[in-house]
Every structure is written in C-alpha cells, then in structure tokens.
Design a protein around this motif. Structure first.
Motif, short mmCIF file in Angstrom:
data_model
loop_
_atom_site.label_atom_id
_atom_site.label_comp_id
_atom_site.label_asym_id
_atom_site.label_seq_id
_atom_site.Cartn_x
_atom_site.Cartn_y
_atom_site.Cartn_z
N VAL A 386 0.85 -1.19 0.00
CA VAL A 386 0.00 0.00 0.00
C VAL A 386 0.89 1.24 0.00
O VAL A 386 1.79 1.38 0.84
CB VAL A 386 -0.93 0.01 1.22
CG1 VAL A 386 -1.79 1.27 1.23
CG2 VAL A 386 -1.81 -1.24 1.22
N PHE A 387 0.63 2.13 -0.95
CA PHE A 387 1.42 3.36 -1.11
C PHE A 387 0.80 4.48 -0.29
O PHE A 387 -0.42 4.62 -0.23
CB PHE A 387 1.43 3.75 -2.59
CG PHE A 387 2.08 5.07 -2.88
CD1 PHE A 387 3.46 5.20 -2.87
CD2 PHE A 387 1.31 6.19 -3.18
CE1 PHE A 387 4.06 6.42 -3.15
CE2 PHE A 387 1.90 7.41 -3.46
CZ PHE A 387 3.29 7.52 -3.45
N GLU A 388 1.65 5.29 0.35
CA GLU A 388 1.13 6.44 1.10
C GLU A 388 2.18 7.54 1.17
O GLU A 388 3.39 7.28 1.09
CB GLU A 388 0.73 6.05 2.52
CG GLU A 388 1.89 5.72 3.44
CD GLU A 388 1.46 5.49 4.88
OE1 GLU A 388 1.83 6.31 5.73
OE2 GLU A 388 0.76 4.48 5.12
N ARG A 389 1.70 8.76 1.28
CA ARG A 389 2.58 9.88 1.60
C ARG A 389 2.50 10.09 3.11
O ARG A 389 1.41 10.17 3.68
CB ARG A 389 2.15 11.15 0.88
CG ARG A 389 3.05 12.34 1.22
CD ARG A 389 2.67 13.59 0.49
NE ARG A 389 3.42 14.74 0.99
CZ ARG A 389 3.25 15.98 0.59
NH1 ARG A 389 2.34 16.25 -0.34
NH2 ARG A 389 3.97 16.95 1.10
N CYS A 390 3.65 10.15 3.74
CA CYS A 390 3.73 10.20 5.20
C CYS A 390 3.99 11.64 5.65
O CYS A 390 4.94 12.28 5.19
CB CYS A 390 4.86 9.28 5.67
SG CYS A 390 5.05 9.19 7.45
N LEU A 405 11.08 2.85 9.59
CA LEU A 405 11.54 3.67 8.48
C LEU A 405 13.02 4.00 8.63
O LEU A 405 13.81 3.83 7.68
CB LEU A 405 10.71 4.96 8.40
CG LEU A 405 11.21 6.05 7.44
CD1 LEU A 405 11.32 5.52 6.02
CD2 LEU A 405 10.30 7.28 7.51
N PHE A 406 13.41 4.48 9.80
CA PHE A 406 14.81 4.86 9.99
C PHE A 406 15.71 3.63 9.93
O PHE A 406 16.82 3.69 9.38
CB PHE A 406 14.99 5.62 11.30
CG PHE A 406 16.27 6.41 11.35
CD1 PHE A 406 16.44 7.51 10.52
CD2 PHE A 406 17.29 6.07 12.22
CE1 PHE A 406 17.62 8.25 10.56
CE2 PHE A 406 18.47 6.81 12.27
CZ PHE A 406 18.63 7.89 11.43
N PRO A 428 12.52 21.16 5.54
CA PRO A 428 11.28 21.80 5.09
C PRO A 428 10.80 21.37 3.71
O PRO A 428 9.59 21.29 3.46
CB PRO A 428 11.63 23.30 5.09
CG PRO A 428 13.12 23.35 5.06
CD PRO A 428 13.60 22.13 5.78
N ALA A 429 11.70 21.06 2.77
CA ALA A 429 11.28 20.71 1.41
C ALA A 429 11.16 19.21 1.20
O ALA A 429 10.93 18.76 0.08
CB ALA A 429 12.26 21.30 0.40
N LEU A 430 11.28 18.43 2.27
CA LEU A 430 11.31 16.98 2.14
C LEU A 430 9.91 16.38 2.18
O LEU A 430 9.08 16.77 3.01
CB LEU A 430 12.16 16.37 3.27
CG LEU A 430 12.40 14.86 3.20
CD1 LEU A 430 13.31 14.52 2.04
CD2 LEU A 430 13.00 14.36 4.51
N GLU A 431 9.66 15.41 1.30
CA GLU A 431 8.42 14.64 1.31
C GLU A 431 8.77 13.16 1.46
O GLU A 431 9.77 12.69 0.89
CB GLU A 431 7.63 14.87 0.02
CG GLU A 431 7.21 16.32 -0.17
CD GLU A 431 6.54 16.57 -1.51
OE1 GLU A 431 6.37 15.59 -2.29
OE2 GLU A 431 6.19 17.72 -1.80
N ILE A 432 7.97 12.43 2.23
CA ILE A 432 8.25 11.02 2.52
C ILE A 432 7.14 10.17 1.92
O ILE A 432 5.96 10.38 2.21
CB ILE A 432 8.34 10.78 4.04
CG1 ILE A 432 9.40 11.68 4.67
CG2 ILE A 432 8.64 9.32 4.34
CD1 ILE A 432 9.37 11.68 6.18
N ALA A 443 9.26 -0.21 2.15
CA ALA A 443 10.04 0.59 1.19
C ALA A 443 9.75 2.06 1.46
O ALA A 443 8.69 2.41 1.98
CB ALA A 443 9.70 0.22 -0.24
N ALA A 444 10.70 2.91 1.09
CA ALA A 444 10.55 4.34 1.34
C ALA A 444 11.31 5.13 0.29
O ALA A 444 12.36 4.70 -0.20
CB ALA A 444 11.08 4.71 2.73
N ALA A 445 10.76 6.27 -0.05
CA ALA A 445 11.44 7.23 -0.93
C ALA A 445 11.37 8.60 -0.28
O ALA A 445 10.29 9.04 0.12
CB ALA A 445 10.79 7.26 -2.32
N LEU A 446 12.52 9.26 -0.15
CA LEU A 446 12.58 10.61 0.37
C LEU A 446 12.79 11.54 -0.82
O LEU A 446 13.76 11.41 -1.56
CB LEU A 446 13.73 10.76 1.37
CG LEU A 446 13.78 9.76 2.52
CD1 LEU A 446 14.91 10.13 3.49
CD2 LEU A 446 12.46 9.66 3.24
#
Length: 725
Positions: A386-390, A405-406, A428-432, A443-446
């Motif tokens: 399942v994909f989500e923006r955190c 995550l870490f 401030p400009a980071l999206e997870i 899985a994670a993408a920063l």
C-alpha cells in the motif's frame, strides 16, 4: 518531570547536592548519569559552572564559547575527541542542537562520569529551534520517558534522586585485555595471519567495547612474533588513535610517530583508503578500522588484493552504520572469500553493562532502530503493498513506523547518522513516500522539492556567479550542461530510496517509484530526478524505471567512492524540452570526458554509459576507418596511428546489439580502458590481468579482430585476412 513551580528557582547548593548524589551513584556502579539543566542560557551556564567547580571535576565543555567557558569546544569540533575519555561533559544546546555531536561526544564520557546537558525550557525548546521542531519534540518526549534522566528546570522544584541499577559483575581478565570479548577478538585477528589465506575477519561492536584497542594489541603481538609489515586504513587517521596508542604501549622500545610505529625492521603504518587503492603496497596484514564509513567499492578492491584482512566496524556509529555495512558487504564477502569469519564484541570497556546514558542515546537518536523483522514479510508481493505519503506532523509521534523507516534507511545507506533523523523529521522541502505491507514499512522514498527560481537568479546561476543551496538538479543542468532556463523549472529529487533487504528484486522499488511519479504528475513538477553513486546495478535500476542519465560527476564522491550519476525523467512538456537538450549535451560530452576526467571510471560502467547514450544505428565505418582498424587487428600497424578509427569502431560497436554481443567482459573492459579512456599499456595490463605490454596489445588486436570478422565489409576483410597470411 516535576510540575512547574514558577515561584521556585532551585538553589545552586541544592543542584550541587543532587549532582553529587548522581556522581557518587555513577562511580559506585561504573555507569554514567545524565543531568539536564533546562532554562534560560545564563542560568544554565552559571549553574553548570558552579556545579563542576563544587564537585572539583574538570569537564569537557561543548557548545558556543560563553562567559563561563570562553574556550568551549564547538559541536563541529567534537569529532576530535573520539577515542578520548572524560569524567564529565557539559553539552550546551542553547545555540543549537547537533545530534551527531551529541551522540559522538557521549561516548567520550567514561564509566562513573556525569553528562550535563544544558537546554532551553523543555516546553519551549522545540518551537524555539528552527529546523528541528519535530526532532526536538520527540527528543523531549523520550527524555521525559527515561526514568534515569534527571531533569532540573529553572522554575521548578528539584526532582527526586533515582539510584542506578547495580551493574552486572564481569569476570576479571588478565592484562593487556579489559574484557573476555577483547581477548577473543585478538585471538581471532592472530588467526587471520596464522590460518589459511582468504579467510578475512569482520569485527563489529557498539562504541566503547575496545574494538580499536584489540586491533592495536593484536598488531603489537604479531610484530613481536616476527610479522614485518602491517597496514592500517580508516576514513581518517584520527579514527585509529586508540589502535596506535595500544600498539605503542605494548611494543617496548618502538619508535612512534603519528600513524606509524617502527621496531627494528617491522612497521605498523596508516595509509588513507584512496592512497591504498592507488598504490596497493605490500603488506602481511591489512587492518581496516571503521570499515562502514569506507565506500564499498574501495573495500571490495582491498579484499581482492590483500589475502589477510580484518574489517572492523562500529555498529551504532556516527561516521557510518555497521548494520548496513554488514548486510550489504557480507554478500561481497560470500562471493570473494566464502571462508570469512565474524565476531561481535558485546561487553563494554569504558563503562559497566546496562549503562543508562547509552540506553538513552540509542533511544533518542534511534541508533537501535531496526527495519521490520524479515519473518513478518515472508512472501510479500508488490501488488499487496500500500502506497502512502507520510506527514512529519504524525510521523514523530508514531514511534513504531519511525523506527522501521529509519532502520530501513540505515540498512540502505552506510552513511546514515543521527543528523539524518533530524532531516527526516524536519527538512522543510522533504516529502516522505512509503510502501507498507502487513502493517510494516517495506520501502521508502525521500523526495526533496527544488527549482522554481526566478529568471534573473537563474541567469546568475548559469553564469557561475551564484549558487543556491538545495537545488542540485536545477543547478547542475544550468552549470554543467549549459541550459540557462533549467533553474526556472520545478523539480523533485529522489534523495533516498530504500527497499527492505528481504524484498529486494521483487519489483517493490520500481512500484514505489512509479507511484511517486504518478503522485508528482498531479502537482506542479516538471522533472523528477536523482543523484547517486554510479555503479552498474544501480544505474540499471533507474534506467528500468524510465530515468535517463544526463550527467556523470567528474570526481569521485568521498561518501561512496564512486562518480555521481544524475538521472531524470520529464513529467511535463517544458521538462521534456529541457531534458532533451540536456541529453544532447551529455551525449556530446561523454566520449571526451571518458578520455579525460573520467578515465579511471570502471570499464563496465563506462561501457554501460556508452551503450545507453550512443546513437542507435548499425555498425558502419567508412572504408578508410575500416582499413585502419583491420590493419591494427591483423598486426600490420601500431595502435597509435590507428587510434581514431579504433575509437570510432568502439563507440559504434557498443550501441549495436549484435556487435556488443561478440564482446566478452575482458574484451569490453580492454577496449574501453585503452581505446576510449586512453589508459597506458601498463595500467591496462594490470587491471585486465595480463602479464605485460605485449600480452595486452595482443589481446586488444584479438578483440578488434572479433568485431571486424562480424561487421567489416567482406571485400576488405578478405583482403586483410589474405595479407595477414
């Protein structure tokens, strides 16, 4: 923590009495205790100064210089204290809190010592510190949950004293060892030299377990036993201080200098990793300290060349994490040295087991964070993720997700440090973006947002007059590829991507990137891209996800030991126009760069870049070029006078599937190294495994001949075959 009483300010005498209790309990248990003084900076600093004076201890004071300590060490200078020990540390966080420095310097407090942390009022601290709000909110919460952390607030009643849990009794060990673990480690190092070749040892430990000292003791014993030359490498010479100190202490009569110990005709010597790889000097044993902080390609080169090697790494480190190192590098070890051994040191040397300060530091900085257990993810498929923006506003409160995550980021990148936790929670400009399966982070993408720069500033960037922090993609396209309007577009850069090791090569990373691209298409983003250490398998992943290379860095990155690659994908028509121009510029530049600043690029990677970026057309040289190439292949003319034709042949051959298929790995490596990168014959021979110049020339002629047999015009081929006899 106690309820605030605004009518009460703890007296210096009361604070000193409480600190004395903490210090006495710490000394009895060989544990270290944490005392927090929270309030206005003048009160905290004055109270701390009076406290250490009353206790008659000389602390290491870390923070911005102040009236009480004009010679205070800045947090950035904390690294210089690695390997040293202090009875008391005062860490002043009023001018800013540096997580790396806090974690690093805590390891310099010995057992029985007192760590004094000075902070603003805890309820105000997160909101008062730009760029660290959520990190500090979590830090304060973990502080409040730690029953062994003693918090004294400027306007509150004193907390009660909580004694330390008695330390476990450990068995005495005869000198020169401090623990049984250390003795076993030395024995294992000696066995690397005495036993079979190609049986490297991997030593891991948390900080303060005597790992580096064990390397020094073992080196001294081996020199005593007749070993002549031991080399030591590490990210920095200062990281080997304990190793050389212990070796010098054990080797009586030896001559010592920084990074070098000599006795008679034997030597223990430091050499930097890059110099080691370049020179490959002879050694009876290679000791690699803090291996997790050395790029994996460098470690592999060391492993290939040296037959007796010890890799040592801190598991919870501040230069690199040993857990990520172990997971990734054990695959290399299994492939190149299947008889490798591992040993972990568990027992602390500097303090007693169960140390409360160590537990707090691990918890507050997530040094003990771990990815989801592998057993819980068995059989997970990409289509069930399942994909989500955190959102960070909720992430810092969701301890289970944050730890998974870490922990995943730690496993994916050996340079992950406590400062990255602050960035994760507050940049401030980071999206997870996450993929979850069965309730776990898999899985994670920063992703960081860039660009959108106004045209006037964009031109200044293009002209090299300005740089804007945090706009890597936009500035690189303008400065390195000459696209003036590039900074005005809107970019999303994938700063990190990680997939759980148990689920890699299952399509989950590709599915995550596809979802991220889809989410960004619906927003004002023109180009999505990434920058990473260029190795063939990683570049292949990004190409499979629809990203094209647009630049290769001209120098190797210190963090990865590799040249950086910049890849991108257009999401809008303006983005497509800029990327098309970027690709044209890049394709024109690449062959020339490979014979200049990129001439040391690994041949398989160079070949992959050329194959990807050469114009797709059949192999077709003109008659003159074919005559030159064939005359070299048949031994009639020398390399130098045929060089231009051979370069044309190789650049075309790598883009033709039929031609490329006729080249084995050694052929391709030699063609690229000599003809494209123009390395000298000696270097080509050494890197390709030939005995010398003559054998390398013969092999190059044979490789060109294999291409010519399949692709040269038949009439020319017959002519040269006949003339060659």
């Amino acid at each position: 923590m106690s309820a605030v009483d605004h009518t009460t300010v703890p007296s210096p005498a009361d604070v000193q009495a409480l600190a004395a209790q903490l210090l006495e309990a710490a000394r009895r248990s060989r544990h270290r205790r944490l005392l927090v003084l929270a309030g206005a900076a003048p009160w905290c600093r004055a109270t701390a100064a009076e406290l250490v004076a009353a206790l008659k201890i000389d602390p290491l004071w870390v923070g911005e210089p102040c009236a009480q300590r004009p010679q205070a060490e800045t947090p950035k200078a904390a690294r210089a204290h690695l390997g040293r020990e202090y009875p008391c540390i005062v860490f002043d966080a009023h001018a800013g809190f540096e997580p790396d420095a806090f974690g690093l310097i805590s390891g310099s407090l010995h057992g029985g010592g007192l760590f004094v942390l000075l902070t603003p009022p805890l309820q105000d601290w997160p909101m008062q510190t730009p760029g660290a709000r959520f990190f500090l909110a979590r830090f304060v919460a973990r502080l409040g949950a730690d029953r062994h952390a003693t918090v004294v607030q400027e306007h509150a009643v004193l907390p009660g004293f909580i004694p330390s849990t008695p330390a476990a009794v450990t068995a005495d060990v005869a000198p020169p060892y401090r623990t049984e673990d250390q003795r076993a480690a030395v024995a294992a190092i000696l066995q690397v030299v005495r036993g079979h070749r190609r049986r490297p040892l991997v030593l891991t430990s948390d900080r303060g377990r005597g790992k580096s000292a064990a390397l020094g003791i073992a080196a001294a014993q081996l020199i005593e036993q007749g070993l002549k030359r031991i080399l030591v490498t590490a990210p920095r010479i200062d990281a080997c201080g304990a190793l050389f100190e212990r070796a010098a202490a054990e080797l009586r009569g030896a001559r010592s200098a920084r990074g070098r110990i000599e006795r008679a005709d034997a030597v223990l010597e430091f050499i930097a990793p890059d110099a080691l790889i370049e020179q490959l000097p002879a050694a009876d044993l290679l000791l690699i300290d803090e291996a997790a902080a050395i790029p994996a390609p460098m470690l592999e080169a060391m492993l290939r060349h040296y037959s007796r090697v010890v890799f040592a790494s801190t598991v919870h480190g501040y230069e690199g994490t040993g857990r990520g190192f172990a997971v990734r590098f054990m695959q290399t070890l299994a492939r190149l040295a299947p008889g490798w051994k591992s040993l972990r040191l568990e027992t602390p040397v500097r303090w007693a087991p169960g140390d409360p300060l160590e537990r707090f530091v691990f918890d507050a900085l997530l040094l003990d964070a771990a990815a989801a257990e592998e057993a819980r993810l068995a059989g997970v498929r990409a289509d069930e993720c399942v994909f989500e923006r955190c959102e960070r506003e909720t992430l810092w409160r969701d301890e289970a997700s944050l730890r998974e995550l870490f922990g995943l980021l730690v496993l994916s990148h050996y340079r992950t440090t406590p400062n990255d936790l602050r960035e994760l929670l507050d940049a401030p400009a980071l999206e997870i973006y996450l993929m979850r399966a069965r309730g776990h982070v898999v899985a994670a993408a920063l992703v960081v947002r860039e660009g959108g720069i106004e045209p006037g500033l964009a031109r200044e960037i293009y002209l090299g007059r300005r740089r804007v922090h945090g706009h890597l993609l936009a500035q690189s396209l303008a400065v390195h590829l000459g696209i003036e309007t590039a900074p005005t577009l809107r970019y999303a850069r994938v700063m990190r991507i990680a997939v759980h090791p148990a689920l890699q090569r299952h399509g989950i990373g590709r599915a995550l990137l596809s979802q991220v691209v889809g989410a960004l298409r619906a927003r004002p983003v023109d180009v999505i891209g990434a920058s990473f250490g260029a190795v063939p398998e990683v570049l292949a992943f990004w190409r499979a996800c629809g990203f094209a290379p647009v630049r290769v860095g001209l120098t190797r990155e210190h963090s990865s030991g590799a040249h950086s690659a910049l890849v991108a994908q257009a999401l809008t028509a303006p983005g497509g126009a800029v990327l098309a121009e970027a690709r044209r510029q890049y394709q024109r530049q690449l062959p020339g760069l490979l014979s200049g600043p990129l001439r040391t690029l690994e041949a398989p990677l160079a070949l992959m870049l050329l194959a990807d970026d050469a114009p797709r057309r059949p192999l077709a040289l003109d008659a003159s070029a074919w005559r030159d190439a064939l005359s070299f292949a048949c031994g009639q003319r020398g390399y130098e006078v045929c060089q231009y034709a051979l370069l044309s042949l190789v650049l075309q051959a790598v883009s033709d599937a039929a031609a490329a298929a006729r080249l084995d790995e050694q052929d391709a490596g030699l063609l690229v190294a000599k003809i494209v990168q123009q390395r000298d014959w000696h270097e080509c021979a050494r890197r390709c495994g030939f005995s010398g110049h003559a054998e390398a020339v013969a092999a190059l002629r044979a490789a060109v001949r294999r291409l010519a047999v399949a692709h040269a015009p038949p009439e020319l081929l017959r002519l040269y075959q006949n003339s060659a006899g």
